[in-house]
Design an enzyme around this catalytic site. Sequence first.
Site: not given
Ligand code: COA
Length: 328
Positions: A115, A255, A285
């Site tokens: 990214c 980004h 994204n």
């Molecule tokens: N819908 C519902 N629940 C979801 C889900 C979705 N689309 N995706 C994940 N979950 C669940 C997980 O399974 C987890 O459940 P559990 O507690 O029963 O295991 C729970 O939500 C929390 O997951 P977690 O990964 O800790 O959530 P989070 O608050 O970190 O949010 C992201 C997840 C991916 C949105 C967040 O971590 C994020 O944006 N990270 C940065 C990613 C990024 O920017 N990537 C691109 C880089 S260029």
Amino acid sequence: MGEPSALITGTGMSLPDNVVTNADLERIVDTSDEWITTRTGIHERRIERAGKPLSHYAIDASRKALDAAGIAAADLDLIILATVTPDMPIPATACTIQHELGNCTAAAFDLAAGCSGYIYAQSVAKQFLANGRCKHVLVIGAELLSKYLDWEDRSTCVIFADGAGATVMSAGAAPRGVLASAMHTDGSMADFISLPGGGTLNPPGQEMIDQRLHYIKMRGNETFKMAVRSLEEVCREVLDNAGLTPEDVDWLVPHQANQRIISAVGNRLKIPAERCYVNIDRIGNTSAASIPIALDEAVREGKIRDGQIVLMAAFGAGLTWAASVVRW
Ligand code: COA
């Protein structure tokens, strides 16, 4: 006379027509509009379904950027395509773009920095413009990430999306142009965001598919924390190098990874939401495409104007992170 400055003289973008809303995703994976909206800020995104390759969208965005810059493809000295989703491994998709633009003899290559790819490519272009080797460079960020999404993995398929953005960078005179830029990498976090299959480690084949290695994998939580910290640091670094402070910034164009990451970085830098360009709600994204798409929208909406200070910052697979500050 000092060395030439690297100006952004034209922008363009291109998106697939097909809109996928959070409600559409609710029908595919166990998720909800409420979860996606509150965790990411995304309401809808564009997903390629017309069977067109990446180059189709990159060329469309490039033609618009060339028009906006008022130059022809024949005027280009170099084309850099930032992408991790090329048309094919060989040849570089930048070569296809060069040919399709017509009457163009520019050198052309692809650059992979996840990214952060657009800012990396912009930094490379700046060197060639500053040392006099090039007069006009086409810098493109384009991705069709949907082609590598696991539609059974709710943690990635709700985030990533498709699109292309392009900028023409031209040699010009200070005080306009790129004032400072920085690129960083820490390969020890390579497994935070990866697509393990299809290369020489896990070559294409049935085994790769059976193990689902041809899909993007992400450790979202760890990536999130690293993103906020690295983006703040690299923004401060380029502002310092340019002799500026966050108060001087007219527009932060980050980004578009996650609304919560953008807000956290804005808060840490004390750049208010009104000076932060956000389109993640509509675009999702789009990895290397997200900053040039946002720049094109902000310019065409009359938000970014000549003379303003624009700070761009990105992070992504690698991990890589990068920023640049431009007097528009
Ligand atoms: N819908 C519902 N629940 C979801 C889900 C979705 N689309 N995706 C994940 N979950 C669940 C997980 O399974 C987890 O459940 P559990 O507690 O029963 O295991 C729970 O939500 C929390 O997951 P977690 O990964 O800790 O959530 P989070 O608050 O970190 O949010 C992201 C997840 C991916 C949105 C967040 O971590 C994020 O944006 N990270 C940065 C990613 C990024 O920017 N990537 C691109 C880089 S260029």
